[in-house]
Design a protein around this motif. Structure first.
Motif, short mmCIF file in Angstrom:
data_model
loop_
_atom_site.label_atom_id
_atom_site.label_comp_id
_atom_site.label_asym_id
_atom_site.label_seq_id
_atom_site.Cartn_x
_atom_site.Cartn_y
_atom_site.Cartn_z
N GLU A 286 0.81 -1.22 0.00
CA GLU A 286 0.00 0.00 0.00
C GLU A 286 0.84 1.28 0.00
O GLU A 286 0.42 2.29 -0.56
CB GLU A 286 -0.93 0.01 1.22
CG GLU A 286 -2.03 -1.03 1.15
CD GLU A 286 -3.02 -0.89 2.30
OE1 GLU A 286 -2.79 -0.01 3.16
OE2 GLU A 286 -4.00 -1.62 2.32
N TYR A 287 2.05 1.24 0.61
CA TYR A 287 2.79 2.48 0.79
C TYR A 287 4.19 2.50 0.19
O TYR A 287 4.64 3.54 -0.27
CB TYR A 287 2.88 2.82 2.29
CG TYR A 287 1.54 2.99 2.94
CD1 TYR A 287 0.70 4.02 2.53
CD2 TYR A 287 1.11 2.13 3.93
CE1 TYR A 287 -0.55 4.18 3.12
CE2 TYR A 287 -0.14 2.29 4.52
CZ TYR A 287 -0.96 3.31 4.11
OH TYR A 287 -2.18 3.47 4.68
N LEU A 288 4.90 1.39 0.25
CA LEU A 288 6.29 1.42 -0.17
C LEU A 288 6.49 1.04 -1.63
O LEU A 288 7.35 1.61 -2.31
CB LEU A 288 7.13 0.48 0.73
CG LEU A 288 7.07 0.77 2.23
CD1 LEU A 288 8.02 -0.15 2.98
CD2 LEU A 288 7.42 2.23 2.51
N ASP A 289 5.72 0.09 -2.13
CA ASP A 289 5.93 -0.41 -3.49
C ASP A 289 4.85 0.01 -4.46
O ASP A 289 4.97 -0.25 -5.66
CB ASP A 289 6.00 -1.95 -3.46
CG ASP A 289 7.18 -2.45 -2.63
OD1 ASP A 289 8.16 -1.68 -2.53
OD2 ASP A 289 7.12 -3.56 -2.11
N ASN A 290 3.79 0.66 -3.98
CA ASN A 290 2.70 1.09 -4.85
C ASN A 290 3.14 2.33 -5.62
O ASN A 290 3.46 3.36 -5.05
CB ASN A 290 1.45 1.41 -4.01
CG ASN A 290 0.23 1.68 -4.87
OD1 ASN A 290 0.35 2.13 -6.00
ND2 ASN A 290 -0.94 1.39 -4.32
N GLU A 291 3.19 2.22 -6.94
CA GLU A 291 3.66 3.33 -7.77
C GLU A 291 2.80 4.59 -7.59
O GLU A 291 3.28 5.70 -7.76
CB GLU A 291 3.66 2.92 -9.25
CG GLU A 291 4.67 1.84 -9.58
CD GLU A 291 6.11 2.31 -9.39
OE1 GLU A 291 6.34 3.53 -9.48
OE2 GLU A 291 6.99 1.48 -9.12
N ASN A 292 1.51 4.41 -7.28
CA ASN A 292 0.62 5.56 -7.14
C ASN A 292 0.86 6.33 -5.84
O ASN A 292 0.53 7.51 -5.74
CB ASN A 292 -0.85 5.11 -7.21
CG ASN A 292 -1.19 4.54 -8.58
OD1 ASN A 292 -0.67 5.01 -9.60
ND2 ASN A 292 -2.07 3.54 -8.60
N SER A 293 1.38 5.65 -4.85
CA SER A 293 1.60 6.32 -3.57
C SER A 293 3.05 6.18 -3.10
O SER A 293 3.34 6.32 -1.94
CB SER A 293 0.66 5.73 -2.50
OG SER A 293 0.96 4.37 -2.28
N ARG A 294 3.94 5.86 -4.04
CA ARG A 294 5.34 5.66 -3.69
C ARG A 294 5.91 6.95 -3.08
O ARG A 294 5.82 8.02 -3.68
CB ARG A 294 6.12 5.25 -4.93
CG ARG A 294 7.51 4.67 -4.63
CD ARG A 294 8.13 4.22 -5.95
NE ARG A 294 9.48 3.71 -5.74
CZ ARG A 294 9.75 2.43 -5.56
NH1 ARG A 294 8.78 1.55 -5.55
NH2 ARG A 294 10.99 2.03 -5.39
N ASN A 295 6.51 6.86 -1.95
CA ASN A 295 6.95 8.02 -1.19
C ASN A 295 8.42 7.85 -0.82
O ASN A 295 8.78 6.97 -0.03
CB ASN A 295 6.09 8.16 0.07
CG ASN A 295 6.36 9.45 0.80
OD1 ASN A 295 7.50 9.83 1.01
ND2 ASN A 295 5.29 10.13 1.19
N ALA A 296 9.29 8.71 -1.39
CA ALA A 296 10.73 8.57 -1.16
C ALA A 296 11.08 8.77 0.31
O ALA A 296 11.92 8.06 0.86
CB ALA A 296 11.48 9.56 -2.03
N ILE A 297 10.45 9.77 0.95
CA ILE A 297 10.74 10.03 2.35
C ILE A 297 10.30 8.86 3.22
O ILE A 297 11.01 8.41 4.12
CB ILE A 297 10.03 11.32 2.80
CG1 ILE A 297 10.54 12.50 1.97
CG2 ILE A 297 10.25 11.57 4.29
CD1 ILE A 297 9.82 13.80 2.25
#
Length: 738
Positions: free
Chosen positions: A475-486
């Protein structure tokens, strides 16, 4: 709530306040007496600082909340005369009895004010007292007429002890003393007496005191000038004794004793190290005070008593140092209750402390802590609870522990050395985290300059993520739509190896703190020498783990402006900047700045503001996004005494955070010199504090005034368009915000 209703409520509250503050207290005033309603002090000389003379007024009016409202008096006046009733006794106890004008106190105040001005050099000063009555209320005005100040025209010295005279001249002592042309003030004369006394007592004159120094002043000169003579009298053992030369004393022997005549539980080497008084040296009051300070720093020592005994028929002293020690070991247990976003939990800590581990007042502390929290409402996660276990061990040495330092330097320094090691285990439904930390740091201070320092020689943190839930990854680390570098960066294994230096200054009114730290530079140099490997993001790694590299600087300043005994204004500025470089493009989460909360802009909750004009959209992960690389906090707080242990405050806060780089996950968060001032958030509010002297419990209610996250006028200028559910934030904290 519509505008009409707000207006009605505001008018009602204002009416109640006015009624309360104007409620008559004259029923408690006997016939022929008056309430002291106002005290004013004025002067016909604008160069005279009358604020320094206000303490000489013996009788002041009733106290005011925020320097405006006499609420304590109004509360007292609500009581009836029948003190057999509980309500009347209670109102009188929490209120404040009317201050009745006292003519004797007024006359004494005039004399004290005149004397104070004379001590400032206004020899012909006078004070006029006028009163104005209205019914049973009375106003007092003290009008100060200081006249022209006197100056010192010449200085003569009458040193009646030739040995003392020669000693002072050999040290060129008078060149730093009184000078012709300076104002003739009692403070100047007392300062010179103290300077002479201190110098002589630091050079063997054990029995010298400032009463041996007297002045005569000839004021018959013209143009408000004084011809001054300083007299240094000979020594007299007592009032009936003969005048002799002042004796100098040396230390014959130093003895250490416990309070119960048993062995002192400190190594003799440690006792000698902390004793500035040395055998075969002249007596020195500075060495005496330093010895007291050194032993006061030792946590193994409860108190110290130092006495000198004169050796008969000699000018020698035996120094007896009596030391009382604390119990070496203590164990404490502290339970806690937690509530995070509605999730209830409990925590407990067990702490063991040994204050005299190696019989040198070394302090060993070991803290074990465990916490559990029931987490609900997380779909897709198996284990719905949070567990945390930690152990922290500290070993503190009350001295510099470092090679290549001379013994004389270490004795002069009031330093401590600290070794800290900790391990923290966190198990959450989303991930498991392990943090290992170790640090070696020094702390020292210069009491006469009110400065303290901290040097972190080595501070190593290793963050290890042994497990991350597949649901969280998806849902948060690998999802391209919600990928967040921080977000992703803070859920990877990481080394943080930093060094830092901090300095602090505090004189009671002004407090300043500056801190600088850098991380990763040593590892960067080693990576080039030993050819460290790189990960898929191009970062150098140590043991296949990336390390952080950044520089960080923080500055904080607080000034307290005292208005009177019950009111003061606190001004505060806090700013910081951190820059990731080299091996890092993003700061570690623990090093990033956040805004909002009980010690920042109090119209927002913790991590609820910024960066810049960024507006969060997903509360589950925006605590990561609402962090930055720069911070600015500006605060002004009016603090007032209410009654009993209750204090009040009114405050205005402004500030925000920003990022140094542009991140897609934080649109509008980058710092720009031409726009940052437009992104400053502002809040205002009221606070209630329970002041128990040794700690303060604080409740602050903040309202948003300017919200940079919104562009529409109604939401941006919140103070013009109040919406309680949107703008109100409540804070509970221990201690003052700054």
């Amino acid at each position: 709530m519509n505008g009409n209703m707000k207006g009605i409520l505001l008018s009602l509250l204002t009416s109640i306040l006015l009624m309360l503050t104007s409620c008559s207290a004259t029923k408690f005033v006997p016939e022929g007496e008056h309430i002291l309603s106002k005290v004013e002090i004025t002067t016909d000389d604008k160069s005279l600082d009358i604020s320094t003379l206000e303490p000489y007024i013996r009788q002041k009016g009733n106290s005011k909340w925020f320097s405006l409202f006499k609420i304590p008096l109004a509360t007292y006046s609500l009581a009836g005369r029948d003190t057999s009733k509980w309500v009347n006794r209670t109102l009188q106890r929490i209120g404040e009895e009317p201050v009745l004008f006292d003519t004797l106190q007024a006359r004494l105040s005039c004399e004290d004010l005149r004397t104070a001005m004379q001590n400032l050099g206004y020899i012909k000063a006078r004070v006029d007292l006028t009163t104005k009555t209205r019914g049973k209320k009375l106003q007092v005005r003290y009008k100060l007429h200081p006249g022209s100040p006197y100056t010192i025209a010449s200085i003569a010295y009458d040193i009646q002890d030739p040995q003392v005279e020669r000693f002072l001249e050999e040290n060129d002592f008078w060149s730093n003393g009184l000078k012709a042309g300076i104002p003739f003030t009692i403070n100047q004369l007392d300062t010179e007496r103290k300077r002479i006394t201190t110098f002589l007592m630091n050079n063997g004159y054990y029995r010298f005191h400032k009463d041996y120094i007297q002045y005569t002043a000839d004021s018959t000169l013209t143009n408000q000038q004084i011809a001054l003579t300083l007299h240094l009298l000979k020594y007299k053992a007592n009032s009936q004794g003969e005048e002799t030369l002042h004796p100098t004393y040396s230390i014959r022997k130093v003895n250490w004793r416990s309070n119960n005549d048993e062995r002192v539980h400190l190594r003799k080497k440690v006792l000698a190290f902390n004793t500035a008084i040395e055998e075969n040296k002249l007596f020195s009051s500075a060495d005496l005070q330093k010895t007291y300070n050194n032993f006061a720093r030792l946590q193994a020592v409860k108190y110290t008593n130092i006495r000198f005994q004169e050796v008969p028929d000699s000018q020698l002293l035996d120094c007896n140092i009596q030391i009382s020690t604390n119990k070496p070991s203590t164990i404490s247990f502290q339970p806690e209750g937690t509530n995070t976003a509605g999730n209830l939990g409990a925590a407990a800590s067990l702490t063991y402390e040994n204050r005299n581990l190696f019989h040198g007042s070394e302090v060993l502390s070991i803290q074990l802590r465990g916490a559990f929290e029931a987490i609900t409402g997380l779909d897709g996660y198996q284990n719905e609870d949070y567990e945390e276990y930690s152990m922290e061990t500290k070993l503190m040495f009350p001295r510099f522990v470092a090679p290549l330092l001379s013994r004389s330097f270490r004795k002069r320094s009031t330093a401590t050395s600290e070794l800290a090691i900790s391990y923290n285990l966190q198990n959450r439904p989303e991930f498991h985290r392990r943090i290992f930390s170790t640090a070696w740091r020094y702390r020292w201070s210069e009491l006469h300059q009110r400065l303290s320092y901290r040097f972190d020689l080595l501070d190593l943190n290793y963050v290890y993520m042994p497990w991350i839930s597949e649901t969280f990854k998806k849902e948060y680390l690998d999802n391209e739509n919600s990928r967040n570098a921080i977000l992703r960066y803070n859920y990877e294994d990481l080394f943080i190896v930093k060094i830092g230096f901090a300095v602090a200054y505090n004189d009671g009114r002004n407090a300043l703190r500056a801190n600088i730290e850098t991380a990763g530079n040593t590892l960067k140099g080693l990576s080039k020498t030993f050819n460290f490997g790189k990960n898929s993001y191009g970062q150098h790694t140590l043991f296949n783990i990336a390390y952080a590299q950044y520089a960080k600087f923080d500055f904080e300043y607080t000034r307290l402006v005292r208005l009177d005994a019950d009111n003061q204004i606190a001004l505060h500025a806090d700013m910081g900047i951190a820059y990731p470089y080299g091996n890092s493009k993003i700061l570690p989460f623990e090093k990033r700045y956040f805004s909002g909360g009980a010690n920042s802009v109090r119209g927002w909750s913790v991590r609820g503001l910024g960066p810049g004009k960024f507006k969060g959209t997903d509360g589950r992960i925006d605590f990561i996004n609402q962090t930055g690389d720069m911070k600015l906090d500006l605060n002004i707080e009016y603090r007032t005494v209410l009654f009993w242990k209750f204090n009040g405050a009114a405050f205005i806060d402004a500030g925000n955070i920003w990022t140094m780089r542009e991140y897609a996950e934080q649109p509008g968060g980058e710092f720009r010199i031409n726009k940052f001032y437009q992104q400053l958030a502002a809040a205002y509010g009221l606070g209630l504090r329970l002041n128990f002297d040794y700690f303060v419990i604080r409740f602050d209610a903040g309202m948003k005034a300017i919200d940079p996250a919104y562009s529409t006028q109604q939401e941006h200028y919140a103070f013009l368009h109040h919406k309680f559910s949107r703008d109100f934030t409540f804070h509970f904290a221990v201690g003052l915000p700054f």
